[in-house]
Write a protein that holds these residues in place. Structure first.
Motif, short mmCIF file in Angstrom:
data_model
loop_
_atom_site.label_atom_id
_atom_site.label_comp_id
_atom_site.label_asym_id
_atom_site.label_seq_id
_atom_site.Cartn_x
_atom_site.Cartn_y
_atom_site.Cartn_z
N THR A 522 43.40 32.31 45.36
CA THR A 522 42.15 31.33 45.72
C THR A 522 41.78 31.95 47.10
O THR A 522 42.06 33.07 47.42
CB THR A 522 42.78 29.93 46.16
N ASP A 523 40.55 31.28 47.17
CA ASP A 523 39.51 31.65 48.44
C ASP A 523 40.55 31.88 49.99
O ASP A 523 40.42 32.52 50.79
CB ASP A 523 38.47 30.94 48.98
N ARG A 524 41.84 30.93 49.80
CA ARG A 524 42.62 30.79 50.95
C ARG A 524 44.01 31.17 50.76
O ARG A 524 45.00 31.34 51.84
CB ARG A 524 42.66 29.25 51.46
N THR A 525 44.24 31.74 49.77
CA THR A 525 45.72 31.80 49.46
C THR A 525 45.83 33.23 48.81
O THR A 525 45.06 33.58 47.93
CB THR A 525 46.26 30.84 48.37
N THR A 526 46.76 34.21 49.32
CA THR A 526 46.93 35.55 48.85
C THR A 526 48.29 35.81 48.56
O THR A 526 49.35 35.49 49.42
CB THR A 526 46.29 36.37 50.08
N PHE A 527 48.58 36.30 47.33
CA PHE A 527 50.02 37.15 47.05
C PHE A 527 49.83 38.64 47.49
O PHE A 527 49.12 39.29 47.11
CB PHE A 527 50.14 36.85 45.81
N ASN A 528 50.87 38.86 48.38
CA ASN A 528 51.06 40.18 48.74
C ASN A 528 52.31 41.08 48.24
O ASN A 528 53.48 40.25 48.13
CB ASN A 528 51.12 40.32 50.31
N ALA A 529 52.57 42.19 48.17
CA ALA A 529 53.71 42.86 47.66
C ALA A 529 53.57 44.27 48.30
O ALA A 529 52.48 44.75 48.38
CB ALA A 529 54.15 42.52 46.19
N ALA A 530 54.82 44.94 48.30
CA ALA A 530 54.91 46.41 48.84
C ALA A 530 56.20 46.83 48.53
O ALA A 530 57.38 46.41 48.47
CB ALA A 530 54.73 46.61 50.32
N TYR A 531 56.43 48.18 48.26
CA TYR A 531 57.44 48.91 47.77
C TYR A 531 57.40 50.37 48.28
O TYR A 531 56.24 50.90 48.18
CB TYR A 531 57.54 49.10 46.31
N GLY A 532 58.32 51.22 48.86
CA GLY A 532 58.14 52.45 49.43
C GLY A 532 59.65 52.89 49.61
O GLY A 532 60.55 52.01 50.08
N HIS A 533 59.53 54.20 49.67
CA HIS A 533 60.83 55.09 50.15
C HIS A 533 60.40 55.65 51.62
O HIS A 533 59.44 56.19 51.91
CB HIS A 533 60.93 56.37 49.03
N TYR A 534 61.58 55.46 52.55
CA TYR A 534 61.27 56.16 53.80
C TYR A 534 62.52 56.90 54.30
O TYR A 534 63.77 56.54 53.67
CB TYR A 534 61.14 54.87 54.67
N TYR A 535 62.29 57.87 54.86
CA TYR A 535 63.18 58.81 55.39
C TYR A 535 62.91 58.92 57.00
O TYR A 535 61.99 58.69 57.48
CB TYR A 535 63.28 60.21 54.59
N GLN A 536 64.27 59.20 57.56
CA GLN A 536 64.21 59.62 59.20
C GLN A 536 65.03 60.73 59.39
O GLN A 536 66.30 60.62 59.14
CB GLN A 536 64.68 58.35 59.89
N THR A 537 64.55 61.68 59.94
CA THR A 537 65.38 62.77 60.36
C THR A 537 66.22 62.68 61.59
O THR A 537 66.00 61.52 62.31
CB THR A 537 64.53 64.30 60.76
#
Length: 772
Positions: A522-537
């Motif tokens: 709606t004008d005031r409601t948002t659905f959010n999503a995220a996915y990702g691969h992450y690496y740390q040396t």
């Protein structure tokens, strides 16, 4: 009794300072509606600034800029600049609107008598579908389509007035969802059950290993931020699911951006509190440039010396920025900081070595950090720009522990240095598609010398003495990323990215896909999503301790995030977000063998609820609650255990209000489940000596952690300057939070557990700030 007397004296002095106002003259309270100052009448100043497109950095022509509640405003010229004169002195809300863009509002824009206040705005394009009504109002919450989940932005005002924070941005962030508090004396960030070393820190687009005084590689202790909120334009904080332009860390991203100095007026800011004494200045430079500069001297060593505390921590920091606009298309910024930290702790002669951590030895420690960088932003036509950053970062740490007769029994000397070069093209292909393409390279120099005599742990385990010298040939990291944000419909935003990282030292190549989505229900409601691969040396300090550690691979994490945001009003928002992190190839270190492996694994998951009311007249504040679990396993055949950073319940309530233009009263309540620890469950005697018997790893918890902080601010407006005083009371009800147990064994084998006196139960902090 002496400390109690000092505390009472400070409280009384602070209360008297805050309550008392000058009986006559410019400092006396004036009617709020008139914003009156000295006796000669109304005081006024000016507001100037620039309005640009957020994604192309192009100046926006004919944008409307209004000072709320005054009827004053202006329109930007072809360079995106505006000036509004005769603005009453005081704090104001400034809004910017333009056809085809989201409306933006900035609160607490302070106007001083006879001075010019500079404000810069970045407007996000608004995509409209024909026939669809979309809410077009100035909101305090601005959605960044490239960062749909786990994202917060802090303004300087939110950082400066937060109770219990000592005007330290890291302590303010400890009130955010998904962040667990360390302890009363620690500013490190524990994000979604992760180690503080897993957080990426950026300073003006420069990647730095730390931004805290007294922080150490791999350490969990951090004192105070090296950058004061008065220097910052904003801080962006991502606790998970971050896009492809960020890498080489698996938990979070913390990004500091300095403000530009004023192009018309010089201003000076003097600040004094328990954190130190600082001088900040900004203003124009010859040739059309601007400068921003700050120097601060810590006063902890003076305070501890006066209180006869056997610890003398001292520090300085210098931060600066010089900016020049080279024509209409090019902008250069030279930025940098330097800080030295020194710490001396005299050993307690009655203290015995209970944990193999050498508490019976004197400590001398010296840390130095510096960074300097040049940012060049070049506009590319009307639809994009290139940002190129060249920088040099250097850090060194030295430690020596011993006795007066043998001062160097245990110690280290570490130096790490990086030369960084990165460039990013940001291009808006159409009104619905924005693309980022980046390349980067880093050359790494490191050397480390560590040594120790043999030690017997509390459990009777003998750690052999050693001396390690690590001085590898320079190595490098390089890579690139491509990130695209697409809005196929006005209510849908999709961000996809792919990142490539190469590490010369190990020969590793890693591909990291990232996805993000924001769907306006709606004008005031948002659905959010995220996915990702992450690496740390593996960091140089992790590799240096043993020759076999050179085979370490990168640790990895996969993030899954989803949530809802609902705008209750233009200044109040509620959000609910769930996350799950799968951890693989986690670094596992043995302190006895000094060998680190990739045999660890685990997961972290949780749900975060946040209700936030942003800056406005009246009550402002936030409620943040997190339920989470953080689990680790040190090998495939070994049992799971709770991570040392596992704190299932975290609750923070922060609120403040302004009964008048000159008073601000705020409070913060913090509650968190106690951290896990490995208990001592008994004792055993070997060759006539008693040793501790430890239980299952992290099978016990410290008591729950909670405290209440209260802050009172009082401002005094004079003819050409402003004085602000505050009293910040930490841990008002004096509860002793326990974050460590000491164990000893008497001659009969009885285990004795004691609580060290780590921090004062209630701490009053006085602060003064003068702005000229």
């Amino acid at each position: 009794m002496k400390s109690v007397e000092v505390t009472l004296l400070l409280v009384l002095l602070g209360a008297a300072m805050l309550v008392a106002a000058p009986a006559h003259g410019a400092g006396a309270d004036a009617p709020e509606e008139a914003n009156a100052g000295p006796a000669h009448g109304l005081t006024v100043g000016s507001v100037e600034g620039k309005v640009t497109d957020k994604y192309t950095h192009q100046p926006l022509f004919a944008a409307d800029v209004m000072v709320a509640g005054t009827g004053l405003g202006g329109i930007t010229d072809r360079d995106g600049r505006f000036t509004i004169g005769d603005v009453p002195a005081g704090s104001h809300r400034v809004t910017v609107s333009m056809m085809g863009y989201e409306v933006v509002a900035v609160d607490d824009v302070e106007v001083r008598d006879g001075s010019v206040t500079t404000v810069r705005f970045e407007l996000s394009p608004r995509v409209l579908d024909i026939g669809l009504d979309v809410l077009v109002e100035a909101s305090h919450f601005h959605k960044d389509s490239e960062k749909p989940t786990s994202f917060r932005t802090l303004t300087p005002q939110e950082m400066r007035y937060s109770p219990g924070a000592l005007e330290d941005v890291f302590r303010v962030l400890q009130s955010m969802p998904g962040v667990s508090p360390a302890d009363m004396t620690n500013s490190n960030l524990i994000v979604r059950g992760g180690d503080p070393s897993e957080n990426r820190t950026l300073f003006e687009n420069i990647e730095i290993p730390r931004a805290l005084h007294f922080g150490r590689p791999g350490g969990t202790i951090g004192g105070i931020s090296i950058v004061s909120p008065s220097l910052l334009k904003k801080v962006d904080f991502l606790t998970g699911g971050f896009p492809a332009r960020y890498g080489d860390k698996v938990s979070s991203v913390f990004e500091m951006k300095l403000r530009d100095g004023s192009s018309t007026d010089y201003s000076t800011n003097l600040n004094f509190n328990m954190g130190g004494f600082s001088l900040a200045a900004d203003g124009p430079l010859p040739g059309g440039g601007t400068m921003l500069f700050s120097v601060r001297r810590g006063v902890f060593d003076l305070l501890t010396s006066a209180m006869s505390v056997p610890a003398l921590p001292s520090y300085w920091d210098v931060v600066g920025k010089v900016t020049y606009d080279l024509g209409s298309s090019n902008k250069l910024s030279l930025v940098g900081f330097y800080f030295p930290d020194d710490l001396e702790i005299a050993a307690d002669p009655e203290e015995e070595n209970r944990h193999g951590m050498w508490p019976g030895l004197d400590l001398e420690r010296s840390d130095h950090g510096r960074a300097v960088g040049l940012n060049w932003r070049c506009l590319q036509g009307e639809r994009g720009y290139v940002l190129t950053t060249a920088s040099h970062v250097s850090n060194s740490w030295t430690t020596s522990r011993g006795t007066e007769e043998e001062p160097g029994l245990v110690g280290d000397a570490i130096r790490e240095e990086e030369f960084q070069l990165k460039s990013e093209l940001n291009r808006r292909l159409s009104d619905r598609v924005n693309v980022r393409l980046g390349v980067f390279a880093r050359q790494i120099h490191s050397e480390q010398n560590t040594w120790s005599v043999s030690d017997t742990m509390a459990t009777g385990e003998v750690v052999p003495g050693y001396r390690v010298t690590y001085n590898p040939a320079p190595t490098h990291k390089a890579g690139s990323y491509l990130q695209a944000t697409v809005r196929p419909f006005s209510r849908v935003s999709l961000t996809s990215g792919l990142r490539y990282d190469y590490y010369d030292f190990t020969g590793e190549s890693k591909l990291s896909p990232r996805l993000g989505m924001a769907l306006s229900l709606t004008d005031r409601t948002t659905f959010n999503a995220a996915y990702g691969h992450y690496y740390q040396t593996a960091a140089p300090w992790q590799v240096a301790s043993h020759p076999s550690n050179t085979a370490l691979r990168s640790s990895g994490s996969v993030h899954y995030v989803a949530g809802l945001e609902h705008l209750l009003s233009n200044n109040t928002q509620i959000s609910l977000e769930a996350y799950h992190k799968e951890l693989n190839d986690v670094f596992v270190h043995s302190y006895t063998s000094r060998i680190t492996t990739n045999e660890g694994s685990g997961y972290a998951q949780g749900v975060e609820l946040c209700v936030q009311r942003k800056m406005s007249r009246g009550l402002v504040g936030s409620l943040a609650y997190t339920y989470s679990i953080s689990v680790r396993r040190d090998g495939e055949s070994l049992p799971e255990y709770y991570s040392e950073f596992d704190r299932p319940h975290n609750l923070t309530l922060v609120g403040s209000f302004m009964p008048s233009d000159r008073w601000r009263i705020g409070a913060k309540f913090l509650y968190a489940t106690g951290s896990p620890y490995t208990p001592v469950v008994g004792s055993e005697q070997v060759d006539g000596e008693w040793y501790a018997v430890r239980g299952t790893k992290n099978s016990a918890r410290y008591p729950d952690y909670h405290m209440l902080d209260v802050r009172i601010d009082r401002s005094f407006q004079f003819a050409n300057w402003k004085l602000m005083a505050y009293l910040d009371l930490w841990n008002v009800y004096g509860y002793q939070n326990v974050t460590l147990y000491n164990y000893s064994i008497d001659e009969n084998g009885t285990v004795i557990r004691t609580v060290p006196d780590e921090a004062p139960r209630m701490l009053p902090i006085l602060g003064l700030e003068a702005r000229f």
